[in-house]
Write a protein that holds these residues in place. Structure first.
Motif, mmCIF file in Angstrom:
data_model
loop_
_atom_site.group_PDB
_atom_site.id
_atom_site.type_symbol
_atom_site.label_atom_id
_atom_site.label_comp_id
_atom_site.label_asym_id
_atom_site.label_seq_id
_atom_site.Cartn_x
_atom_site.Cartn_y
_atom_site.Cartn_z
ATOM 1 N N TYR A 117 16.414 -23.349 13.512
ATOM 2 C CA TYR A 117 15.684 -24.008 12.424
ATOM 3 C C TYR A 117 15.867 -25.525 12.539
ATOM 4 O O TYR A 117 14.900 -26.297 12.461
ATOM 5 N N VAL A 118 17.114 -25.943 12.749
ATOM 6 C CA VAL A 118 17.416 -27.369 12.855
ATOM 7 C C VAL A 118 16.768 -27.962 14.104
ATOM 8 O O VAL A 118 16.160 -29.042 14.068
ATOM 9 N N GLU A 119 16.882 -27.245 15.229
ATOM 10 C CA GLU A 119 16.320 -27.754 16.480
ATOM 11 C C GLU A 119 14.803 -27.890 16.391
ATOM 12 O O GLU A 119 14.227 -28.872 16.883
ATOM 13 N N LEU A 120 14.137 -26.933 15.754
ATOM 14 C CA LEU A 120 12.687 -27.023 15.625
ATOM 15 C C LEU A 120 12.288 -28.200 14.739
ATOM 16 O O LEU A 120 11.317 -28.906 15.041
ATOM 17 N N ALA A 121 13.033 -28.435 13.675
ATOM 18 C CA ALA A 121 12.750 -29.595 12.827
ATOM 19 C C ALA A 121 12.882 -30.888 13.631
ATOM 20 O O ALA A 121 12.070 -31.821 13.487
ATOM 21 N N GLU A 122 13.888 -30.955 14.495
ATOM 22 C CA GLU A 122 14.064 -32.137 15.344
ATOM 23 C C GLU A 122 12.890 -32.308 16.296
ATOM 24 O O GLU A 122 12.389 -33.427 16.499
ATOM 25 N N ARG A 123 12.417 -31.217 16.887
ATOM 26 C CA ARG A 123 11.297 -31.295 17.838
ATOM 27 C C ARG A 123 10.011 -31.730 17.142
ATOM 28 O O ARG A 123 9.256 -32.558 17.681
ATOM 29 N N LEU A 124 9.746 -31.206 15.968
ATOM 30 C CA LEU A 124 8.522 -31.580 15.264
ATOM 31 C C LEU A 124 8.570 -33.034 14.804
ATOM 32 O O LEU A 124 7.537 -33.717 14.753
ATOM 33 N N ALA A 125 9.750 -33.527 14.488
ATOM 34 C CA ALA A 125 9.879 -34.944 14.149
ATOM 35 C C ALA A 125 9.493 -35.818 15.341
ATOM 36 O O ALA A 125 8.911 -36.898 15.178
ATOM 37 N N GLU A 126 9.798 -35.362 16.549
ATOM 38 C CA GLU A 126 9.441 -36.099 17.756
ATOM 39 C C GLU A 126 7.952 -36.018 18.065
ATOM 40 O O GLU A 126 7.352 -36.996 18.541
ATOM 41 N N LEU A 127 7.332 -34.862 17.805
ATOM 42 C CA LEU A 127 5.976 -34.600 18.288
ATOM 43 C C LEU A 127 4.879 -35.012 17.318
ATOM 44 O O LEU A 127 3.753 -35.288 17.745
ATOM 45 N N THR A 128 5.156 -35.043 16.038
ATOM 46 C CA THR A 128 4.128 -35.412 15.060
ATOM 47 C C THR A 128 3.900 -36.919 15.097
ATOM 48 O O THR A 128 4.770 -37.687 15.518
ATOM 49 N N PRO A 129 2.728 -37.376 14.644
ATOM 50 C CA PRO A 129 2.405 -38.807 14.726
ATOM 51 C C PRO A 129 3.329 -39.657 13.862
ATOM 52 O O PRO A 129 3.780 -39.243 12.791
ATOM 53 N N LYS A 134 11.597 -38.587 10.090
ATOM 54 C CA LYS A 134 10.859 -37.443 9.559
ATOM 55 C C LYS A 134 11.797 -36.272 9.338
ATOM 56 O O LYS A 134 12.834 -36.147 9.997
ATOM 57 N N LYS A 135 11.405 -35.417 8.417
ATOM 58 C CA LYS A 135 12.095 -34.160 8.184
ATOM 59 C C LYS A 135 11.056 -33.057 8.024
ATOM 60 O O LYS A 135 9.863 -33.325 7.844
ATOM 61 N N SER A 136 11.520 -31.797 8.075
ATOM 62 C CA SER A 136 10.630 -30.635 7.977
ATOM 63 C C SER A 136 11.204 -29.602 7.024
ATOM 64 O O SER A 136 12.421 -29.542 6.791
ATOM 65 N N ALA A 137 10.321 -28.785 6.511
ATOM 66 C CA ALA A 137 10.684 -27.543 5.826
ATOM 67 C C ALA A 137 9.767 -26.466 6.362
ATOM 68 O O ALA A 137 8.579 -26.727 6.631
ATOM 69 N N PHE A 138 10.287 -25.241 6.522
ATOM 70 C CA PHE A 138 9.536 -24.165 7.156
ATOM 71 C C PHE A 138 9.175 -23.055 6.165
ATOM 72 O O PHE A 138 9.952 -22.725 5.264
ATOM 73 N N PHE A 139 8.000 -22.485 6.411
ATOM 74 C CA PHE A 139 7.455 -21.425 5.567
ATOM 75 C C PHE A 139 6.844 -20.362 6.482
ATOM 76 O O PHE A 139 7.171 -20.303 7.660
#
Length: 455
Positions: A117-129, A134-139
């Protein structure tokens, strides 16, 4: 349990992988006898309110094909509505999910968290514009992501109103039904809907003839007069509309709307549920417009077919709700987060951004050639492997939904899965998996050419 027929088993790996022959192959009528048997069982057991576009039942899929229970092989130009972007049963995704299943299937991140969960949040912070924290929450679903983006925006701004656009599709929850434009079948009979949702005119080059800045000025004038910036928590927009008809706003429209939002303290939300994760030839369609959304909603193609969605955006905005205000039992399930990490690796390892751009060349080439000889093709539009044609009565802009439905139906009978969309139901959309081969894609369009010529 449904098992593959003898014909469907030939050449498979047992997991629907790339060893499936990449060809259109019909060995029975469509639907075949086993699909008809399942349809009869479905009638007795499944709600009639759940629809299906295709009349046959899947048994295996991989590369660019879906094989049904009767052994018929179809070219897949739908990707499960833009979900199997890296291909069905992509090897890296299968391996990651298998390994995770052996470790544990669920703990609930809100109870016992885990690393993926943490690693995916880190990857999306890198890939999004956007080059900011940035931070994420998952659903689980795209609708959940959109609904939570609105919750986050309201918590951050202290305001309530939300602006969406003509032809928009944002989901099937009560709030996202209010945000969705099309009544049938998404909203009909399901009201009352959530309040404080307002609709602005979208840039629709085929129909309004406005350039981007002019279309944006029109939309902003509506918002300022009917809502007021001081009341507005969020503007939510699809960079390329999905269910609404694959409408690509005119250049300059999205940047102008985003700039107005920034000037007025409004959270700009890019709904990239369908456009995100390599579908348009960039990681996110917002990249193609030079837009840096405050929040991005992500789902569909992010996890290789497993249910996962995300809200990713500016850290100070995503942190605005109270602790415990975001979450859900299955949000960021470990199987789905493992699949998502493998999906992102596959996109990078196989250079699927470039593959999406190559598919755009083929799709536009075939569809523009069709438009040149068939006046019922009013518009060809899209980005990457997300391309559509809008069908009209010849010499007019009057929608021809009957033709779109007929073409999709007859294409399925001849081995090609193609979907319709659009507020008027007159758009054929093409969403092939990025794993489809050029030969199979051209074979599918040979079938479509014949279907158009016959109608």
């Amino acid at each position: 349990m449904t098992t593959l027929s003898h014909e469907a088993q030939q050449g498979t790996t047992g997991q629907g992988g790339p060893a499936l022959p990449q060809e259109i192959r019909l060995v029975t009528e469509v639907p075949g006898p086993r699909s008809r048997e399942l349809a009869a069982r479905r009638t007795a057991a499944v709600s009639a309110a759940v629809g299906s576009s295709m009349p046959f039942y899947a048994a295996a899929a991989g590369g660019g094909v879906v094989v049904d229970v009767d052994g018929n092989s179809y070219a897949d130009l739908g990707s499960g509505i833009a979900v199997t972007t890296v291909g069905n049963s992509a090897p890296a995704v299968v391996a990651a999910v298998t390994e995770q299943v052996e470790r544990f299937t669920h703990t609930c991140f809100m109870i016992t968290p885990y690393d993926s969960y943490v690693e995916l949040a880190e990857r999306l912070a890198e890939l999004t514009p956007g080059d900011f924290a940035k931070k994420s929450a998952f659903f689980v679903s795209g609708a959940e992501a959109v609904e939570n983006a609105v919750k986050i925006a309201r918590a951050h701004t202290g305001r309530q109103a939300v602006v969406v656009f003509d032809h928009a599709y944002h989901g099937r929850t009560n709030l996202t039904m209010a945000m969705t434009a099309k009544n049938m079948p998404y909203k009909n009979g399901f009201g009352p809907f959530a309040p404080e949702v307002y609709r602005a005119p979208l840039s629709y080059p085929f129909r309004d003839g406005l350039d981007g800045p002019a279309a944006a000025a029109r939309a902003i004038a509506v918002v300022e007069k009917q809502v007021g910036a001081a009341n507005l928590a969020a503007i939510v927009i699809e960079p390329v509309q999905g269910e609404g008809g694959f409408i690509v706003p005119a250049p300059g429209f999205l940047p102008a709307i985003a700039a107005w939002a920034k000037e007025n303290g409004v959270v700009f939300v890019a709904d990239e549920v369908q456009t995100g994760v390599a579908r348009t030839g960039a990681w996110f369609a917002s990249h193609l417009e030079g837009v840096e959304p405050d929040l991005v909603t992500i789902a569909k193609g992010v996890a290789g077919g497993l249910p996962l969605s995300a809200v990713t955006g500016r850290a100070e905005i995503v942190d605005a709700p109270v602790t415990g205000g975001l979450g859900g039992t299955y949000g960021g399930n470990p199987l789905a987060t493992a699949a998502a990490l493998a999906t992102l690796r596959t996109i990078e390892d196989e250079d699927l951004l470039a593959r999406a751009r190559r598919l755009e060349e083929i799709l536009f080439g075939r569809l523009r050639a069709l438009a040149a000889r068939d006046p019922r093709v009013g518009d060809v539009r899209g980005r990457g492997a997300m391309v559509a044609v809008e069908l009209v009565k010849p010499g007019t802009t009057e929608p021809d939904a009957a033709l779109a439905k007929k073409v999709a139906t007859e294409a399925a009978q001849q081995g090609v899965i193609v979907l319709t969309c659009g507020t008027d139901g007159n758009v054929l959309r093409f969403l092939p998996p990025l794993s489809i081969g050029d030969d199979l894609l051209n074979q599918a369009f040979d079938v479509l050419d014949r279907v158009f010529a016959a109608n």
